[in-house]
Design a protein around this motif. Structure first.
Motif, PDB file in Angstrom:
ATOM      1  N   PRO A 459       5.318  -7.298   3.890  1.00 18.50           N
ATOM      2  CA  PRO A 459       5.943  -6.286   4.121  1.00 18.50           C
ATOM      3  C   PRO A 459       5.331  -5.046   5.308  1.00 18.50           C
ATOM      4  CG  PRO A 459       3.949  -6.102   2.524  1.00 18.50           C
ATOM      5  CD  PRO A 459       3.653  -7.432   3.111  1.00 18.50           C
ATOM      6  N   ASN A 460       4.374  -5.126   5.346  1.00 16.50           N
ATOM      7  CA  ASN A 460       4.291  -5.239   6.824  1.00 16.50           C
ATOM      8  C   ASN A 460       5.291  -5.480   7.887  1.00 16.50           C
ATOM      9  OD1 ASN A 460       3.023  -3.655   8.622  1.00 16.50           O
ATOM     10  ND2 ASN A 460       0.533  -4.211   7.866  1.00 16.50           N
ATOM     11  N   ALA A 461       5.502  -6.542   8.113  1.00 16.36           N
ATOM     12  CA  ALA A 461       6.152  -7.311   8.783  1.00 16.36           C
ATOM     13  C   ALA A 461       7.680  -7.295   8.611  1.00 16.36           C
ATOM     14  CB  ALA A 461       6.360  -9.264   8.847  1.00 16.36           C
ATOM     15  N   TRP A 462       7.927  -7.190   7.125  1.00 17.31           N
ATOM     16  CA  TRP A 462       9.012  -6.716   6.737  1.00 17.31           C
ATOM     17  C   TRP A 462      10.054  -5.769   6.909  1.00 17.31           C
ATOM     18  CZ3 TRP A 462      12.713  -4.386   3.555  1.00 17.31           C
ATOM     19  CH2 TRP A 462      14.511  -5.373   3.228  1.00 17.31           C
ATOM     20  N   ILE A 463       9.170  -4.395   7.020  1.00 18.23           N
ATOM     21  CA  ILE A 463       8.827  -3.276   7.270  1.00 18.23           C
ATOM     22  C   ILE A 463       9.244  -3.697   8.855  1.00 18.23           C
ATOM     23  CG2 ILE A 463       8.722  -1.208   7.304  1.00 18.23           C
ATOM     24  CD1 ILE A 463       7.036  -1.084   5.026  1.00 18.23           C
ATOM     25  N   LYS A 464       8.330  -3.796   9.727  1.00 17.64           N
ATOM     26  CA  LYS A 464       9.297  -3.912  11.306  1.00 17.64           C
ATOM     27  C   LYS A 464      10.203  -4.787  11.945  1.00 17.64           C
ATOM     28  CE  LYS A 464       4.664  -2.367  12.238  1.00 17.64           C
ATOM     29  NZ  LYS A 464       2.853  -2.670  12.982  1.00 17.64           N
ATOM     30  N   GLU A 465      10.332  -5.851  10.849  1.00 19.01           N
ATOM     31  CA  GLU A 465      11.559  -6.502  11.512  1.00 19.01           C
ATOM     32  C   GLU A 465      13.332  -6.355  11.476  1.00 19.01           C
ATOM     33  OE1 GLU A 465      11.353  -8.507  13.873  1.00 19.01           O
ATOM     34  OE2 GLU A 465       8.989  -8.232  14.097  1.00 19.01           O
ATOM     35  N   LYS A 466      12.828  -6.385   9.663  1.00 19.41           N
ATOM     36  CA  LYS A 466      13.738  -5.662   8.927  1.00 19.41           C
ATOM     37  C   LYS A 466      14.493  -4.641   8.774  1.00 19.41           C
ATOM     38  CE  LYS A 466      14.035 -10.139   6.862  1.00 19.41           C
ATOM     39  NZ  LYS A 466      15.216 -10.835   6.925  1.00 19.41           N
ATOM     40  N   ILE A 467      13.442  -3.958   8.578  1.00 21.01           N
ATOM     41  CA  ILE A 467      13.910  -2.306   8.605  1.00 21.01           C
ATOM     42  C   ILE A 467      14.141  -1.601  10.064  1.00 21.01           C
ATOM     43  CG2 ILE A 467      13.682  -0.002   8.149  1.00 21.01           C
ATOM     44  CD1 ILE A 467      12.837  -0.711   5.689  1.00 21.01           C
ATOM     45  N   GLY A 468      13.670  -2.565  11.329  1.00 18.56           N
ATOM     46  CA  GLY A 468      13.614  -2.463  12.264  1.00 18.56           C
ATOM     47  C   GLY A 468      12.265  -0.337  12.333  1.00 18.56           C
ATOM     48  N   LEU A 469      11.032  -1.022  11.382  1.00 20.92           N
ATOM     49  CA  LEU A 469      10.314   0.436  11.539  1.00 20.92           C
ATOM     50  C   LEU A 469       9.098   0.068  12.430  1.00 20.92           C
ATOM     51  CD1 LEU A 469      10.123   3.389  10.950  1.00 20.92           C
ATOM     52  CD2 LEU A 469       8.730   2.649   8.990  1.00 20.92           C
TER      53      LEU A 469
END
Ligand code: SF4
Length: 506
Positions: A459-469
């Motif tokens: 989820p950490n990577a998803w939030i940074k990569e997909k959501i761009g956060l």
């Protein structure tokens, strides 16, 4: 001979060709009316339909209660909270976190148009909605977890907890010491006073004047907060010079300079994410100002319990969380803690090296006799008990050699080069800590710990990569926390779409 392709021909070249080609004209002068069937703007299995459907299952009465406009009375109708939530969730899922950008997309992007029913939405409305309903957002997150739990996506048998630094909306050069902050605050106060003079707003429109007034007042509030935060930063530092050198950001005073994964330092917040291992659903998210993770495990477990109304059976963390305090705290709550921990000897090789002790005289070279509770040094002299120090999860027993023995000893420069006489510390772990260390030696615990990275970091990577956060758009602990919560609930809804959603036609 040169090959003629459509791509290579310029208008001039076409004219010069002996054979005149016929091209389809582009008419940008024409006016055209096209029927739009809004329902068909997106495919039946488009994820935006899944988001709309899922948000529709949530009880949004807390949002509806805040709407003042009612049927039969004057006033513009309010935007439906279901629409606003769906818009933000869909936008975040596409890596868009700007209200202006969403407002623009509502004008031409079919998915946004389908959501809004071709209505335009002002970016102020979107922007305000994102930050104005803190309690509503917390409740929304909890309800989403309730729905995911009902779908069998959450078990809480095993939760992976991890922290990640996300950059604040402030650059390093906005950090100032007290003197500079006070000077800026004085200037801001003067500006606020000048705003009372009617001439101040003479040269601009009332709208611009109002915006400027708001900006100056916000700046004053930020600087006042910066002074408060400066005191907190000073309180966390030791030494007079360090306290005097303390600085805070003038644009986001609650941000702290933290170490980044690349080894650099940047103004950031520490985002703590608890992920249920069953289907990688985020069951808790929080934001902290601390650069260290040690103090974040207990609040993290508290959040999970508050969100899901159940304590996790097992929590898996990395070495950054595995302190003796946390082992004791989890043991007391009945939560099985899995984590990595160093040997934690009271006198490590690093300490010995710093003191200039020869490796041949490290604590291992001293023999402990449990019967007499003494140590025997390499020179055959006795070190006797010299007090104890109790710490959470561990008691350190101290032993000291006789000063006269060390003074006369030929090994003195190797054994206690700084100050004699030589002392030894024997650490004894509390039973809970000893049991934890023994457990972590087992194959089963090591296997569970081996799964930590894949679950916690997803989820950490998803939030940074997909959501761009990778950097917060909002400022301040509360708003940054809300932005993190929006990201987490977006991630969870996407997990539901991936695992459970079946479009109606299917
Ligand atoms: S310096 Fe003291 S403790 Fe060290 S070996 Fe000599 S007598 Fe023993």
């Amino acid at each position: 001979m040169r090959e003629n392709t459509a791509y290579e021909l310029t208008a001039g070249e076409v004219k010069r060709q002996s054979r005149r080609v016929r091209l389809k004209p582009i008419n940008r002068e024409q006016m055209m009316l096209r029927p739009v069937e809004v329902e068909r703007l997106v495919a039946e299995d488009h994820e935006v339909r899944g988001i709309w459907e899922f948000v529709g299952r949530v009880d949004l009465s807390q949002y509806y209660e805040e709407i003042e406009v009612v049927e039969g009375e004057a006033g513009r109708p309010a935007m439906d909270p279901r629409l606003m939530i769906s818009l933000w969730v869909y936008a975040y899922s596409k890596g868009i976190s700007s209200a202006r950008e969403i407002s623009r997309l509502c004008e031409y992007d079919p998915a946004y148009q389908w959501l809004t029913g071709l209505e335009a939405i002002n970016y102020h409305t979107l922007s305000d909605f994102r930050v104005e309903h803190k309690e509503g957002l917390d409740e929304l997150f909890m309800q989403i977890l309730g729905l995911l739990s009902a779908e069998g996506l959450i078990s809480l048998e095993r939760v992976m907890h991890d922290g990640s630094k996300i950059k604040a909306c402030a650059s390093a050069d906005t950090f100032r010491r007290e003197e500079k902050i006070r000077a800026h605050l004085e200037a801001a106060r003067e500006q606020v006073e000048q705003m009372g003079d009617p001439r101040w707003a003479e040269e601009v429109s009332p709208r611009v004047a109002k915006a400027r007034q708001r900006a100056v007042r916000e700046k004053q509030q930020r600087l006042e907060m910066a002074l408060q935060e400066l005191e907190k930063v000073r309180g966390s530092k030791s030494g007079r010079e360090a306290k005097e050198q303390a600085r805070v950001s003038m644009t986001d005073p609650e941000a702290r300079v933290m170490k980044q994964p690349d080894g650099g330092y940047a103004p950031s917040y520490n985002v703590q994410i608890s992920t249920d291992a069953k289907e990688k659903v985020i069951v808790g998210i929080g934001v902290s100002q601390s650069g260290s993770d040690y103090g974040e495990l207990v609040p993290g477990v508290d959040r999970v319990e508050a969100n899901v109304r159940q304590e996790p059976g097992q929590v898996v963390v990395d070495g950054g969380f595995t302190s003796r305090d946390n082992i004791l705290a989890m043991s007391e709550r009945g939560v099985d803690l899995i984590g990595s921990m160093g040997t934690g000897t009271s006198q490590s090789a690093g300490q010995m090296k710093r003191r200039g002790v020869d490796p041949g005289f490290y604590p291992e070279a001293f023999h402990y006799d449990a019967v007499s509770d003494t140590y025997l040094c390499p020179a055959g002299k006795i070190l006797r008990a010299d007090g104890e120090e109790k710490r959470p999860g561990r008691t350190n027993y101290k032993y000291r050699a006789c000063a006269r023995d060390c003074r006369r000893c030929s090994f003195r420069q190797k054994c206690c080069p700084q100050n004699g006489p030589r002392s030894i510390v024997r650490g004894v772990d509390a039973p809970e800590v000893a049991a934890f260390i023994a457990k972590m030696e087992t194959h089963e615990a090591k296997k569970i710990y081996g799964q930590r990275g894949a679950v916690a970091e997803f989820p950490n990577a998803w939030i940074k990569e997909k959501i761009g956060l990778r950097q917060f758009r909002l400022r301040g602990l509360v708003k940054v926390g809300m932005e993190a919560l929006w990201a987490a609930l977006t991630y969870n809804i996407k997990q539901w779409i991936r695992l459970c959603w079946r479009p109606q036609w299917a």
